[in-house]
Write an enzyme that holds these catalytic residues in place. Structure first.
Site, PDB file in Angstrom:
ATOM      1  N   ALA A   1       0.882  -1.076   0.051  1.00  0.00           N
ATOM      2  CA  ALA A   1       0.074  -0.147   0.123  1.00  0.00           C
ATOM      3  C   ALA A   1       0.940   1.262   0.065  1.00  0.00           C
ATOM      4  CB  ALA A   1      -0.691  -0.078   1.236  1.00  0.00           C
TER       5      ALA A   1
ATOM      6  N   VAL B   1      17.061  -6.431   2.403  1.00  0.00           N
ATOM      7  CA  VAL B   1      18.019  -6.319   3.609  1.00  0.00           C
ATOM      8  C   VAL B   1      18.205  -5.042   4.029  1.00  0.00           C
ATOM      9  CG1 VAL B   1      20.468  -6.501   4.274  1.00  0.00           C
ATOM     10  CG2 VAL B   1      19.596  -8.011   2.493  1.00  0.00           C
TER      11      VAL B   1
ATOM     12  N   GLU C   1       6.249 -10.405  15.997  1.00  0.00           N
ATOM     13  CA  GLU C   1       5.215 -11.302  15.636  1.00  0.00           C
ATOM     14  C   GLU C   1       4.491 -12.065  16.714  1.00  0.00           C
ATOM     15  OE1 GLU C   1       4.266 -11.682  12.279  1.00  0.00           O
ATOM     16  OE2 GLU C   1       6.024 -10.701  11.605  1.00  0.00           O
TER      17      GLU C   1
ATOM     18  N   LYS D   1      19.193 -12.104   5.990  1.00  0.00           N
ATOM     19  CA  LYS D   1      19.601 -10.984   5.593  1.00  0.00           C
ATOM     20  C   LYS D   1      21.297 -11.148   5.406  1.00  0.00           C
ATOM     21  CE  LYS D   1      16.014  -8.444   7.611  1.00  0.00           C
ATOM     22  NZ  LYS D   1      15.570  -7.685   8.718  1.00  0.00           N
TER      23      LYS D   1
END
Lengths: 437, 437
Positions: free
Chosen positions: A17, A134, A192, A207
């Site tokens: 978005a 990254v 999370e 990463k």
């Protein structure tokens, strides 16, 4: 002016978005910079009815991201779905095979399939850009892939996970426990519901594996990374670090050694006066050391819809400035087919200083026994400090050691010896010290 | 593989020799990255006989850099001569007009003629790359010109002069005077025999003017920069700053304000705990604040043959990866013809906190008089501290004020008032405080 660049976006979460919003709101400036218009001509997401507060204009809606990837109405496919398999892999592969440029923010996907995808991109002569994968908005990929041409990297390291850095920052600033900080991070949306992937180091490892490939021209080897998370970092560690002039950060480190390449993710003591020690909260930072340039450090927002969108839009703009027939630089700095096999260094041969915190029985001779085990393993000590801790009734002593440069193998052997001696009341805590400017 | 990229280098001083060395020694890796060979086909320098310890291979020697610039045997002209007029200007202009790509490390040239040169480059469809002109090896041009597409910058600031930062770092670390540190900097080759250009801020101003243009899409206005050097920074300032939790750095700052763009170079107090405060010695750093990405900081070597050569080689490699017919992004982010006129903000309306150090007669009522002058000018104080300094016989008092956010005009008026009151035994020292993360 050249024809508009047609952009297809798969995944319309926070980042997706934001990307649409930037392309729409900054249209005039982007057109001026790129010499052509950027237009979102197609989107794919699961829920067609959700109000995302963005203007999708005349973009065609695809329920299937692979359909969007293959659509003839796009020049660039932007993958913001996430995940290292499933639809993300399928649609990126489909887009590259169909000759579309690809922009992705998906580190897990690249850590697993990056080399194979790069081979397709290079064969097809299209770009695979992944700045957002990254360190979020920090232009570390562009820096390593383009600005450092001709440099040989000796070490790259960084704070690559905002969740961990947020937790460690608050633990130090407010004296809170790991658990309390994690709960807050979850409440604020920085972590999370299942935080394992962040706090145990997997996200950092993904990463890091990409940076390693760019740094050393080797195939991505995300499964060959030594990994230790931050869940066993205690207030005792943080306080002791502070007293010794260090701060604890979760670092990803990739380093060239005689035996191969070291890739490791672990809590690390960095000097309090170093630049990287001042990188607080969800901010990320990457330091790169090379033979010609010297040491470079980049710090900035490592996550968040807008910062990530900034990197994605930068990648799209780079594609807009290119034209058909343009020969792009290789995806991982050198052509995917010429990436060297990854040769893993032995972690046990890792050289560096170590911080060791021992909780010991309060009895005579412990100090001497600990010092002897160190000496027996040729470990030279910078300092050894004894603290009393805990309520009077059950006084335990803490012995804190800081070693000079030694090897992981020697430290492990010494700690095993001390443990066997029966002096410890708790597991020994070992934290590596990293040189940092 | 595509044809080799033919490079002509004018100026074979430290940087020029380093560039030749990198191109020669890293030939294989550069070829792999660029998809074609880089070959130095021509050089121009004053002294043909000097041994520079480099292999010039079959490069043709030109005594006249303009001759090299116009040579049909080069694709890229690298200008490392220096100076804002004379041969540097003549040969860069000639190269662009002849349709050659140009790479330059010359900030003075760009500060003066950058926009005009960009217009030629864009008309001719060639690249004008200048990463090495600002902050040496730090890829700040690439970051602002490419990675930040779509971002609107609100402020860019940085430590852009290694000489000044070296002097300030040593003054703080070792308690030495400005003069002693300057002498050492000259002995070590960090400062010129005539150091005016560095220590009075001109060099910083040149670099800042380029960043301003990239940040705000305006014409370069190097002559419209408020400038104050570091020669009047004393140990008293540095110590007082330290006690208050600040460190003094010479910053170049460009900022969008309601009345226009503020460009200023001056000694600045930054919080000791900020990232930029940890940038020591000859290291440079640039912080960029934008609406989408947020705040980014880059730090690294700002000068030196190798670091500068790294940026030059990166610029050449970018050209090597491009191909004839490729439409390049504009030199200063937006097309030179569309750069907006520079509208200067009034320095007197600059808003921020201020540090004011007053040396006053040791008599009753001084404190009250100073406080009244501040209040009369609506300046709210964060702290006011009084110190006795100097040998007993001639005790002078120092009053140190830290203000909350106020305007430059108010501070100047207040200080004028205090001076008129007759309490000062020495000129008031005023140092701006800069927000820094």
């Amino acid at each position: 002016m050249a024809e508009a660049l047609r952009v297809g976006i798969a995944g319309l979460g926070t980042v997706g978005a934001s990307v649409v919003r930037v392309i729409t709101e900054k249209a005039a400036e982007l057109t001026r910079q790129c010499g052509r218009e950027l237009v979102v001509t197609g989107v794919a997401a699961r829920d067609r009815s959700r109000d995302r507060g963005i203007d999708l204009g005349g973009a065609t809606w695809f329920d299937d991201p692979v359909g969007l990837a293959r659509s003839a109405d796009i020049d660039v496919f932007v993958e913001l779905i996430g995940g290292d398999e499933g639809p993300a892999f399928a649609c990126v592969k489909a887009a590259l095979e169909a000759g579309r440029h690809v922009v992705t923010a998906n580190k897990a996907l690249l850590a697993k399939h990056g080399v194979a995808l790069a081979e397709i991109a290079e064969k097809k002569g299209v770009l695979l850009n992944y700045e957002a994968a990254v360190a979020g908005g920090i232009p570390v990929i562009k820096t390593m892939r383009e600005a450092m041409a001709g440099n040989s990297v000796s070490r790259v390291f960084g704070i690559l996970n905002g969740t961990c850095n947020y937790i460690l920052t608050r633990m130090e600033a407010e004296g809170l426990t790991f658990e309390a900080c994690l709960k807050d991070a979850q409440r604020l949306g920085y972590a999370e519901a299942d935080p394992t992937f962040d706090i145990e180091g997997n996200d950092t490892a993904h990463k890091l594996s990409i940076l390693t490939s760019l740094a050393f021209g080797t195939k991505i080897a995300a499964d060959d990374i030594y990994m230790e998370g931050i869940s066993n970092i205690s207030q005792a560690d943080i306080r002791a670090a502070g007293e010794l002039g260090y701060r604890i950060k979760l670092l990803g480190v990739a380093q060239k050694t005689e035996s191969g390449i070291e890739q490791r993710v672990h809590p690390t003591m960095v000097p309090t006066a170093s630049v990287i020690a001042q990188v607080h909260g969800v901010t990320n930072a990457v330091a790169i050391e090379t033979d010609i340039l010297g040491e470079l450090l980049l710090s900035g927002p490592g996550a968040g819809g807008n910062a990530t969108a900034s990197a994605v839009v930068g990648d799209i703009a780079d594609i807009a400035k290119s034209r058909p027939g343009f020969q792009h630089g290789p995806v991982f700095g050198r052509p995917a087919k010429e990436l060297r096999p990854y040769k893993k260094a032995q972690m046990r041969s890792h050289e560096g200083g170590y911080f060791i915190r021992l909780t010991v029985h309060d009895r005579v001779g412990v100090f001497a026994a600990v010092a002897k085990r160190m000496a027996d393993n040729d470990i030279s000590l910078e300092s050894i400090v004894q603290h009393a801790a805990g309520p009077e009734a059950e006084v335990q002593k803490t012995v804190i050691l800081v070693t000079h440069e030694t090897t992981e193998a020697a430290v492990r052997k010494a700690v095993e010896g001390i443990t066997k001696d029966g002096h410890l009341t708790d597991k020994a805590q070992v934290i590596r010290i990293e040189r940092a400017g």
